[in-house]
Scaffold this active site. Structure first.
Site, PDB file in Angstrom:
ATOM      1  N   CYS A 165       0.808  -1.221   0.000  1.00 17.51           N
ATOM      2  CA  CYS A 165       0.000   0.000   0.000  1.00 17.51           C
ATOM      3  C   CYS A 165       0.837   1.265   0.000  1.00 17.51           C
ATOM      4  O   CYS A 165       0.294   2.373   0.028  1.00 17.51           O
ATOM      5  CB  CYS A 165      -0.954  -0.029   1.186  1.00 17.51           C
ATOM      6  SG  CYS A 165      -1.909  -1.566   1.219  1.00 17.51           S
ATOM      7  N   PHE A 195       1.758  -3.356   4.022  1.00 15.69           N
ATOM      8  CA  PHE A 195       2.056  -4.689   4.540  1.00 15.69           C
ATOM      9  C   PHE A 195       3.517  -5.027   4.221  1.00 15.69           C
ATOM     10  O   PHE A 195       4.019  -4.719   3.145  1.00 15.69           O
ATOM     11  CB  PHE A 195       1.160  -5.741   3.874  1.00 15.69           C
ATOM     12  CG  PHE A 195      -0.251  -5.809   4.415  1.00 15.69           C
ATOM     13  CD1 PHE A 195      -0.634  -5.087   5.529  1.00 15.69           C
ATOM     14  CD2 PHE A 195      -1.192  -6.622   3.801  1.00 15.69           C
ATOM     15  CE1 PHE A 195      -1.933  -5.164   6.018  1.00 15.69           C
ATOM     16  CE2 PHE A 195      -2.493  -6.712   4.280  1.00 15.69           C
ATOM     17  CZ  PHE A 195      -2.860  -5.973   5.398  1.00 15.69           C
ATOM     18  N   LYS A 248      -9.204   7.699   2.601  1.00 18.19           N
ATOM     19  CA  LYS A 248      -9.782   6.362   2.496  1.00 18.19           C
ATOM     20  C   LYS A 248     -11.162   6.272   3.132  1.00 18.19           C
ATOM     21  O   LYS A 248     -11.884   5.307   2.897  1.00 18.19           O
ATOM     22  CB  LYS A 248      -8.838   5.332   3.131  1.00 18.19           C
ATOM     23  CG  LYS A 248      -7.509   5.190   2.401  1.00 18.19           C
ATOM     24  CD  LYS A 248      -6.610   4.147   3.041  1.00 18.19           C
ATOM     25  CE  LYS A 248      -5.262   4.045   2.330  1.00 18.19           C
ATOM     26  NZ  LYS A 248      -4.365   5.203   2.584  1.00 18.19           N
ATOM     27  N   HIS A 278      -9.652   1.808   0.245  1.00 14.38           N
ATOM     28  CA  HIS A 278      -8.205   1.618   0.214  1.00 14.38           C
ATOM     29  C   HIS A 278      -7.796   1.121  -1.177  1.00 14.38           C
ATOM     30  O   HIS A 278      -8.031  -0.044  -1.511  1.00 14.38           O
ATOM     31  CB  HIS A 278      -7.789   0.618   1.287  1.00 14.38           C
ATOM     32  CG  HIS A 278      -6.313   0.589   1.530  1.00 14.38           C
ATOM     33  ND1 HIS A 278      -5.401   1.107   0.633  1.00 14.38           N
ATOM     34  CD2 HIS A 278      -5.579   0.113   2.577  1.00 14.38           C
ATOM     35  CE1 HIS A 278      -4.181   0.954   1.111  1.00 14.38           C
ATOM     36  NE2 HIS A 278      -4.262   0.358   2.286  1.00 14.38           N
ATOM     37  N   GLU A 328      -0.517   4.814  13.737  1.00 10.90           N
ATOM     38  CA  GLU A 328      -0.214   6.030  12.974  1.00 10.90           C
ATOM     39  C   GLU A 328      -0.422   7.266  13.857  1.00 10.90           C
ATOM     40  O   GLU A 328       0.366   8.215  13.806  1.00 10.90           O
ATOM     41  CB  GLU A 328      -1.085   6.115  11.719  1.00 10.90           C
ATOM     42  CG  GLU A 328      -0.654   7.272  10.805  1.00 10.90           C
ATOM     43  CD  GLU A 328      -1.372   7.283   9.466  1.00 10.90           C
ATOM     44  OE1 GLU A 328      -2.409   6.597   9.332  1.00 10.90           O
ATOM     45  OE2 GLU A 328      -0.910   8.004   8.555  1.00 10.90           O
ATOM     46  N   HIS A 349      -2.363   7.706   6.299  1.00 11.08           N
ATOM     47  CA  HIS A 349      -2.639   6.409   5.673  1.00 11.08           C
ATOM     48  C   HIS A 349      -4.070   6.008   6.044  1.00 11.08           C
ATOM     49  O   HIS A 349      -4.821   5.572   5.192  1.00 11.08           O
ATOM     50  CB  HIS A 349      -1.626   5.375   6.152  1.00 11.08           C
ATOM     51  CG  HIS A 349      -1.668   4.107   5.370  1.00 11.08           C
ATOM     52  ND1 HIS A 349      -1.513   4.078   3.994  1.00 11.08           N
ATOM     53  CD2 HIS A 349      -1.852   2.821   5.751  1.00 11.08           C
ATOM     54  CE1 HIS A 349      -1.609   2.824   3.569  1.00 11.08           C
ATOM     55  NE2 HIS A 349      -1.821   2.045   4.601  1.00 11.08           N
TER      56      HIS A 349
END
Length: 413
Positions: free
Chosen positions: A163, A399, A335, A340, A314, A303
């Site tokens: 991502c 990831f 998002k 996403h 985060e 994010h």
């Protein structure tokens, strides 16, 4: 003397619009692109929603024969690049092709076509494999087709870092220009992986939201009721240009790209490092690279996935980097409305940052109705907000422990 890099064009295909203007309007109005999933049979899966690009017909933009030989994520990348080049008023006949390049980040490639090809193979054997199978599914073909379509003969490759792919593509392009290898880079992210294997894979690992709620409320970053992300797709592309090159042709300038941070968690295949340690180092690196102080940052496009671990870590990372100044920073999650977009996310969010600086406005984080006590920043839940924006950060955390952060700054001549 360090070469300066500016954003001169933007393009996007997103779940809320087939261009930047429509996408920006929807985000400012807080309209979600999340809806019941249509690319798969929802009855088979735990999650029932997705943020799909709607109303996109590649034949409206591309030669019919050419479009047929491109995977959906490649079509997205080429069309968004065309938009960005036109927006930059970039005459491709007038630029040095060998000093112009493209890097498009893609997280997965065309897993939908891989699934279909595997079925044909089992039905018909090797004769069922199309000669176009490999060049259609490999992730680097988004940048490959952008290079071919626009005669960009400089750097041409794909970043794949889950991502964070789109943000890495923009950051690496930034480096190519400021280190003197190129004058122009077309860069960003693209993804179209909503099919049985892609959607089912994320369902199987329990990453997607299964909330029983209206679809548009399923993605709720930083809310105590969040239970996973909503899978999305699309593309976001920027034209980056060396400042003097842009000045010579009187190009429109959205903002300046001034910093890039990139780190690894070295911790876990899916979970972020405790307290967002890797994300914090990436933000610090981007700030140092930009030659600014943390107090100069006024907005962070987070994010913000709507997963418990990401949102808490985060938030902790932002607090560890900015201390008390964290309370003065607007933090939003695109998002919450775009879902996403995986490899496309960093590209789309880069476009959002450029638009935020241009318009001096940030979009809201929607669906934040029950704040998580451990997520205690100013997430702008009440609606779009006009702000005096100088420096903004764009965070992407993937990831595998991939962290990438960009620092954009208002262009001051």
């Amino acid at each position: 003397m360090t070469r300066r890099v500016v954003v001169t064009g933007v393009g996007a295909l997103t779940p809320v619009g087939l261009n930047v203007a429509d996408t920006w309007k929807a985000l400012i109005e807080g309209r979600s692109g999340v809806a019941p999933v249509t690319a798969v049979d929802a009855e088979l899966y735990t999650s029932k929603v997705a943020a799909e690009v709607k109303g996109f017909d590649p034949n409206d933009y591309l030669d019919k024969k050419e479009a047929k030989r491109m995977a959906r994520f490649v079509q997205f990348a080429v069309v968004a690049s065309q938009q960005a080049i036109e927006d930059a008023k970039l005459d491709l006949e007038g630029v040095n092709a060998e000093r112009s390049g493209t890097i498009i980040g893609v997280g997965i490639g065309d897993i939908v076509l891989i699934e279909k090809a595997a079925i044909r193979f089992h039905e018909r054997g090797p004769r069922g494999i199309s000669p176009f199978f490999i060049p259609m599914v490999i992730a680097d073909m988004a940048s490959g087709q952008v290079s071919i379509n626009f005669n960009l003969k400089g750097p041409n490759f794909c970043t794949t870092s889950a991502c964070a792919s789109g943000t890495h593509a923009i950051g690496e392009s930034f480096n190519h220009i400021r280190e003197g290898r190129t004058e122009v880079m077309v860069c960003g992210g693209a993804e179209a992986a909503i099919g049985n294997l892609g959607f089912g894979g994320f369902c199987s690992m329990r990453a997607l939201s299964t909330r029983d709620c209206p679809p548009e409320e399923a993605s709720c970053p930083f809310d105590a009721h969040r239970d996973g992300f909503v899978m999305g797709e699309g593309a976001g592309v920027l034209v980056l240009e060396e400042l003097e090159h842009a000045r010579r042709r009187n190009a429109p300038i959205y903002c300046e790209l001034v910093g890039y941070g990139v780190t690894a968690d070295a911790y876990h295949i899916t979970a972020p490092a405790p307290a967002g340690e890797g994300a914090a180092r990436a933000m610090k690196m981007a700030i140092k690279d930009a030659g600014i102080e943390p107090g100069h940052v006024s907005y962070i496009n987070a994010h913000g996935t709507s997963t418990e671990l990401n949102d808490k870590n985060e938030t902790a990372a932002i607090r560890s980097v900015f201390g008390k100044h964290a309370d003065a920073i607007a933090v939003t999650s695109s998002k919450s409305m775009l879902g996403h977009g995986l490899g496309a996310a960093g590209g789309m969010e880069g476009v959002v940052c450029a638009m935020s600086i241009k318009e001096q406005m940030v979009h809201p984080t929607t669906n934040l109705l029950h704040p998580d006590p451990e997520c205690d920043l100013d997430y702008v839940p009440e609606g779009a907000r006009e702000l005096e924006l100088d420096v903004v950060l764009s965070n992407s955390l993937g990831f595998g422990g991939h962290n990438a952060v960009l620092a954009f700054r208002r262009f001051d001549g």
